[in-house]
Scaffold this active site. Structure first.
Site, short mmCIF file in Angstrom:
data_model
loop_
_atom_site.label_atom_id
_atom_site.label_comp_id
_atom_site.label_asym_id
_atom_site.label_seq_id
_atom_site.Cartn_x
_atom_site.Cartn_y
_atom_site.Cartn_z
N TYR A 91 0.90 -1.10 -0.18
CA TYR A 91 0.05 0.03 0.04
C TYR A 91 0.81 1.16 -0.05
O TYR A 91 1.84 1.27 0.89
CB TYR A 91 -1.02 0.11 1.07
N ASP A 102 9.52 2.54 -0.54
CA ASP A 102 8.22 3.33 0.28
C ASP A 102 8.73 2.71 1.64
O ASP A 102 8.30 1.91 2.24
CB ASP A 102 7.24 2.64 -0.15
N LYS A 149 5.21 8.59 8.93
CA LYS A 149 5.16 7.87 10.48
C LYS A 149 6.46 8.53 11.51
O LYS A 149 5.89 9.66 12.11
CB LYS A 149 5.24 6.46 10.43
#
Length: 428
Positions: free
Chosen positions: A142, A237, A270
């Site tokens: 994702y 990612d 994050k």
């Protein structure tokens, strides 16, 4: 009616599904979502006052736990100076410098406000830098809810994807090639067919949205080789894994296993925001020069480099750089997954688990899956029963079997012991 029930009923009248991000709705596991009133170290407290050991950690950012004194102090100080300016601040430079010290593959970074924004911008940058349109992603990974990334795999080894969300036109996915994760054969076929057309390949080095599935060393090695040979850029990612699985992120882990390994473009989120909305993407100067205002690849954001978010992220990064931090965090996370595995064996329940740094995952399967198809073989109903039994016992795991979990520096041996005791009862 509990406060959680009451709040959920109220929320559904004014917010679609009652939540502002779908997984929070508990649709995958059933029941009423818990509305969190506050966080305390390794714990969350819901609207009814029940305390939970928190293994979500805001889906990764809370690596220090909730309310770490150094982070709170930095944020409070930043708030008194101003919430937003729409102009540069020195703290943006400091955060960029901190990131670059820990990520040798990057020479410059651009700060943005979310992981979705960062991955979208990284792909646009790759297309602008190469002059190509097509890119590869992997099923089960994702990268945010950008239109071109909300696609599923086609029917063959190397076929173009199909939209998985209403509102995404077929034409939007026409340049997105979707392959099976950890499948070297599919990767080689795709490059043989489309190599000269590929702008980039985007991949999670450790996938966190089909639970915890790490890229194999042969897969990552071949991916790097093929990108180099074809002129496609490798986009890693690390929104979830960045500074969460190790101080040098997942790319540092793979660099230890694969001589000379490094991505062309890296995406972070994050942890670098410490719980505030902040993300970044970075690369060499030669690639980053294509970004506006230097080049023709446009990217902008009113709240990019927000002064409060950068204060939060900077304080967090400085804490995790302290000697011994990741050694202790990794040991604590391993103790959790090894303990869960032992409890499952005692109860005769098929179970496998893995971890890296402060990130972990488990499956109700006898062996760790290597791709999305294998992940889907997990016993969903058994997981849902396990989830609710753990929740009732005061242990908050991800409310879906497709999500990784996170341990923080605030978790103690007592917290791990309490978790294992709850799991023993839940699995029984």
């Amino acid at each position: 009616m509990s406060q959680n029930d009451s709040l959920f009923e109220r929320a559904q009248r004014v917010i679609p599904g009652g939540v502002n991000s779908p997984v929070r709705a508990f649709r995958a596991v059933g029941g009423t979502p818990r509305f969190i009133a506050r966080g305390e170290g390794a714990y969350m407290v819901d609207a009814d006052g029940k305390r939970y050991i928190d293994y979500i950690g805001s889906w990764g950012p809370m690596i220090l736990g909730h309310g770490h004194p150094a982070v709170i102090e930095a944020v409070q100080r930043a708030v008194t100076e101003g919430l937003s300016f729409g102009a540069p601040t020195e703290r943006e430079i400091e955060l960029a410098e901190e990131i670059l010290q820990l990520v040798p593959s990057c020479e410059q970074v651009r700060l943005v406000s979310s992981g979705t924004e960062a991955t979208m911008s990284a792909i646009r940058l790759a297309r602008g830098a190469t002059g190509r349109n097509t890119f590869i992603k992997f099923e089960g990974c994702y990268h945010g809810h950008t239109d071109a990334l909300l696609v599923k795999a086609g029917s063959g080894l190397a076929t173009f994807g199909h939209p998985t969300s209403a509102g995404v036109p077929e034409a939007t996915a026409q340049h997105t090639l979707v392959l099976e994760y950890n499948n070297v054969e599919a990767l080689e076929e795709a490059f043989a067919l489309y190599g000269p057309e590929l702008a980039c390949v985007i991949v999670e080095p450790i996938a966190g949205n089909m639970n915890f599935v790490r890229a194999s060393v042969p897969f990552m090695t071949r991916l790097r080789e093929l990108c180099t040979a074809s002129g496609a850029l490798l986009v890693l990612d690390e929104v979830m894994t960045g500074f969460r699985v190790g101080l040098r992120s997942a790319q540092g882990h793979y660099a230890d296993l694969i001589p000379g390994f490094k991505p062309d473009i890296s995406v972070f989120g994050k942890v670098i925001g410490g719980g505030m909305p902040l993300a970044a993407f970075g690369a060499s100067r030669d690639i980053m020069k294509h970004l506006a205002p230097l080049g023709g690849v446009y990217q902008a954001g009113t709240l990019s480099g927000n002064p409060v978010a950068t204060a939060c992220g900077l304080a967090t990064l400085r804490e995790i750089r302290k000697p011994g931090f990741f050694e202790a965090l990794s040991a604590r996370t391993r103790r959790l997954v090894e303990g869960l595995s032992a409890v499952a064996r005692e109860q005769g329940v098929p179970f496998s688990a893995d971890s890296q740094g402060g990130m972990f995952g488990f499956f109700l399967l006898p062996e760790l899956p290597q791709n999305y198809t294998e992940v889907m073989r997990t016993d969903k109903e058994r997981f849902n029963r396990f989830f609710h039994a753990m929740l009732d016992a005061g242990v908050y795991l991800a409310p879906a079997l497709y999500e990784a979990g996170f341990v923080s520096a605030a978790h103690t041996d007592a917290d791990i012991d309490a978790t294992l005791a709850a799991a023993r009862t839940a699995l029984r």
